[in-house]
Design an enzyme around this catalytic site. Structure first.
Site, PDB file in Angstrom:
ATOM      1  N   ARG A 190      -0.948  -6.815  -8.013  1.00  0.00           N
ATOM      2  CA  ARG A 190       0.321  -7.793  -7.965  1.00  0.00           C
ATOM      3  C   ARG A 190       0.264  -8.519  -9.238  1.00  0.00           C
ATOM      4  O   ARG A 190      -0.992  -9.034  -9.828  1.00  0.00           O
ATOM      5  CB  ARG A 190       0.577  -8.596  -6.995  1.00  0.00           C
ATOM      6  CG  ARG A 190       0.758  -7.914  -5.577  1.00  0.00           C
ATOM      7  CD  ARG A 190       1.159  -8.911  -4.705  1.00  0.00           C
ATOM      8  NE  ARG A 190       1.344  -8.346  -3.231  1.00  0.00           N
ATOM      9  CZ  ARG A 190       0.344  -7.950  -2.397  1.00  0.00           C
ATOM     10  NH1 ARG A 190      -0.915  -8.421  -2.599  1.00  0.00           N
ATOM     11  NH2 ARG A 190       0.475  -7.393  -1.226  1.00  0.00           N
ATOM     12  N   LYS A 196      -1.404 -13.949  -2.684  1.00  0.00           N
ATOM     13  CA  LYS A 196      -0.311 -13.663  -1.911  1.00  0.00           C
ATOM     14  C   LYS A 196      -0.825 -13.915  -0.446  1.00  0.00           C
ATOM     15  O   LYS A 196      -0.303 -14.332   0.433  1.00  0.00           O
ATOM     16  CB  LYS A 196       0.576 -12.554  -1.832  1.00  0.00           C
ATOM     17  CG  LYS A 196       1.712 -12.335  -1.271  1.00  0.00           C
ATOM     18  CD  LYS A 196       2.524 -11.111  -1.329  1.00  0.00           C
ATOM     19  CE  LYS A 196       3.691 -11.008  -0.573  1.00  0.00           C
ATOM     20  NZ  LYS A 196       4.496  -9.843  -0.604  1.00  0.00           N
ATOM     21  N   HIS A 206       6.254  -4.401 -10.618  1.00  0.00           N
ATOM     22  CA  HIS A 206       6.133  -3.861  -9.505  1.00  0.00           C
ATOM     23  C   HIS A 206       6.492  -2.439  -9.141  1.00  0.00           C
ATOM     24  O   HIS A 206       5.798  -1.945  -8.318  1.00  0.00           O
ATOM     25  CB  HIS A 206       7.132  -4.497  -7.944  1.00  0.00           C
ATOM     26  CG  HIS A 206       6.346  -5.256  -7.038  1.00  0.00           C
ATOM     27  ND1 HIS A 206       5.135  -5.936  -7.140  1.00  0.00           N
ATOM     28  CD2 HIS A 206       6.498  -4.767  -5.774  1.00  0.00           C
ATOM     29  CE1 HIS A 206       4.735  -6.240  -5.873  1.00  0.00           C
ATOM     30  NE2 HIS A 206       5.491  -5.497  -5.018  1.00  0.00           N
ATOM     31  N   ARG A 266       3.014  -0.820  -9.376  1.00  0.00           N
ATOM     32  CA  ARG A 266       2.530  -0.739  -8.083  1.00  0.00           C
ATOM     33  C   ARG A 266       2.934   0.133  -7.057  1.00  0.00           C
ATOM     34  O   ARG A 266       2.420   1.028  -6.453  1.00  0.00           O
ATOM     35  CB  ARG A 266       2.620  -2.100  -7.632  1.00  0.00           C
ATOM     36  CG  ARG A 266       1.860  -2.343  -6.134  1.00  0.00           C
ATOM     37  CD  ARG A 266       2.152  -3.882  -5.775  1.00  0.00           C
ATOM     38  NE  ARG A 266       1.529  -3.940  -4.471  1.00  0.00           N
ATOM     39  CZ  ARG A 266       0.312  -4.529  -3.972  1.00  0.00           C
ATOM     40  NH1 ARG A 266      -0.591  -4.153  -4.688  1.00  0.00           N
ATOM     41  NH2 ARG A 266       0.053  -4.674  -2.713  1.00  0.00           N
ATOM     42  N   HIS A 291      -2.491  -4.613   1.724  1.00  0.00           N
ATOM     43  CA  HIS A 291      -1.458  -4.995   2.626  1.00  0.00           C
ATOM     44  C   HIS A 291      -2.268  -5.676   4.106  1.00  0.00           C
ATOM     45  O   HIS A 291      -3.375  -5.215   4.575  1.00  0.00           O
ATOM     46  CB  HIS A 291      -0.653  -4.025   3.028  1.00  0.00           C
ATOM     47  CG  HIS A 291       0.447  -3.315   1.996  1.00  0.00           C
ATOM     48  ND1 HIS A 291       0.605  -2.113   1.919  1.00  0.00           N
ATOM     49  CD2 HIS A 291       0.556  -4.298   0.839  1.00  0.00           C
ATOM     50  CE1 HIS A 291       1.420  -2.055   0.580  1.00  0.00           C
ATOM     51  NE2 HIS A 291       1.523  -3.301   0.137  1.00  0.00           N
ATOM     52  N   TYR A 329       6.505   3.001   1.928  1.00  0.00           N
ATOM     53  CA  TYR A 329       6.297   3.883   0.960  1.00  0.00           C
ATOM     54  C   TYR A 329       6.526   5.406   1.300  1.00  0.00           C
ATOM     55  O   TYR A 329       6.604   6.221   0.466  1.00  0.00           O
ATOM     56  CB  TYR A 329       4.998   3.858   0.415  1.00  0.00           C
ATOM     57  CG  TYR A 329       4.620   2.526  -0.473  1.00  0.00           C
ATOM     58  CD1 TYR A 329       5.463   2.258  -1.710  1.00  0.00           C
ATOM     59  CD2 TYR A 329       3.896   1.482   0.207  1.00  0.00           C
ATOM     60  CE1 TYR A 329       5.277   1.264  -2.421  1.00  0.00           C
ATOM     61  CE2 TYR A 329       3.821   0.254  -0.634  1.00  0.00           C
ATOM     62  CZ  TYR A 329       4.508   0.143  -1.819  1.00  0.00           C
ATOM     63  OH  TYR A 329       4.368  -1.094  -2.470  1.00  0.00           O
TER      64      TYR A 329
END
Length: 419
Positions: free
Chosen positions: A255, A280, A352, A355, A378, A387
């Protein structure tokens, strides 16, 4: 302080010297000079022999038709910032260190005691810096709207004013509207809990019911990504830096917040690993450093990175060589995508997308979801499952054949419904 119009050029020379000493690039200085030249033409057209900072602000207001600089688009905001810097230089001989328009908290100064107390409570609750910033922005917009209706205290709030604001706010952005509703709801609950209002007006604010992840992630194929990477001019210092973080973003899926916060001590050269705490999620992540990523990093660190005590891997190319701005990385990626000549269609062109592309390539390589989840950092597997929508080939394998119906089905009632 008043200046003669004939002294305008010498004033600009002094202002240019000031921002050059601040470490601004020549390209940035040229933008400032061009904008200031427009001011000179404006004063000359009006046949003004003398001018002051007030006249600079008058030109700014005539140009943009507003004094609410937060409502301007980015380009207009940058122009206004350059004009405000000149006005400040005329008054004090200095410019703001950040050379930007300060966030207009003074717009809600009549709400300041309550507003400040609410923000302080959020800090005591150890909210993240990004969350505090969102509370600040969305709440300022709400309070400014209340002030326009002459509501300058909690006791003056009413359901009609609140409902009128939330009906029309952010009509073009469902995501922004959802976040704003949450912020306003929390703020109104705070007012009622602290007995600043007689009624709990948070009940007037509906819950945001917008579907999350409604859009399919934007991805680029490996061939397209190679074209984008090849646009980086690695013969220059800036090009080497841009190539390094472009490659890291694509190959490791970092990120932007993690990329700009990456420090030299996060790189374990002996083990070829990258270990850091995600901004994050706060989760620790360890990623292998591929050979091409390692070579790009070495090329940048050895030949391009300024020799400064700052611990960040990627620093700005100009003094004081601080931490990179996240917006800069997004702009660099967008510019390289445009330069590559790729037909993006409806795909997004931000960082992004790189990513998402890494996750897509891992899925195409039949990588298991738990492995992808760990690489992406995650917190839960459900986040990674979004995804699956972009893995078209695997979805085709899940398709079921439509069973055939017996002929008797189509002959019901003499076949009247199926002719």
């Amino acid at each position: 302080m008043y200046y003669q119009l004939s002294d305008f050029e010498s004033l600009v020379e002094s202002a240019v010297l000031y921002i050059r000493q601040k470490g601004r690039s020549e390209a940035t200085i040229n933008h400032f000079k061009w904008q200031w030249e427009q001011v000179r033409q404006y004063l000359k057209k009006r046949e003004m022999e003398t001018f002051s900072a007030r006249d600079i602000m008058g030109y700014c207001n005539d140009k943009f038709g507003t004094t609410d600089y937060l409502s301007l688009k980015k380009y207009q905001h940058d122009c206004a910032r350059q004009l405000l810097c000149l006005a400040e230089f005329i008054e004090s001989g200095q410019m703001p260190d950040a050379l930007r328009v300060q966030h207009a908290d003074y717009d809600v100064r009549q709400w300041n005691p309550v507003f400040s107390a609410f923000m302080e409570e959020k800090r005591r609750q150890q909210r993240r810096t990004g969350t505090i910033y969102l509370y600040k922005c969305y709440l300022c917009n709400f309070l400014r709207a209340m002030l326009q209706q002459e509501i300058n205290a909690p006791a003056m709030l009413n359901s009609f004013a609140i409902a009128g604001y939330i009906t029309h706010m952010y009509s073009q952005s469902k995501g922004a509207k959802e976040v704003s509703l949450r912020v306003i709801k929390v703020f109104l609950s705070y007012l009622y809990a602290n007995r600043l209002t007689d009624k709990d007006f948070s009940t007037v604010v509906p819950r945001g019911r917008f579907p999350k992840r409604s859009e399919v992630p934007s991805v680029y194929t490996p061939d397209e990504l190679q074209k984008i990477l090849s646009c980086a001019d690695r013969s220059t210092r800036t090009g080497k830096r841009d190539y390094a973080f472009l490659l890291i973003t694509y190959r490791l899926g970092l990120r932007i917040s993690d990329l700009v916060s990456l420090k030299l001590q996060n790189i374990n050269w002996e083990c070829n690993e990258l270990s850091f705490i995600q901004v994050k999620t706060g989760n620790p992540v360890t990623l292998p450093v591929p050979e091409d990523v390692g070579n790009a990093l070495i090329d940048y660190l050895r030949y391009c990175r300024p020799n400064v005590p700052a611990s960040y891997v990627f620093v700005s190319r100009n003094y004081p060589y601080g931490k990179l701005c996240p917006k800069l990385i997004s702009q660099v990626i967008r510019s390289h995508i445009r330069a590559s000549g790729i037909d993006t269609g409806n795909r997004k062109t931000g960082a992004h997308a790189f990513r998402h592309s890494m996750a897509y390539n891992l899925l195409a390589a039949k990588t298991q979801l738990p492995v992808i989840s760990e690489i992406m950092g995650h917190s839960v597997l459900a986040t990674t499952m979004c995804y699956l929508r972009i893995d078209i080939e695997s979805l085709r394998a899940c398709a079921l054949e439509v069973p055939s119906f017996p002929c008797d089905f189509y002959q019901q009632k003499g076949g009247f419904f199926y002719e």
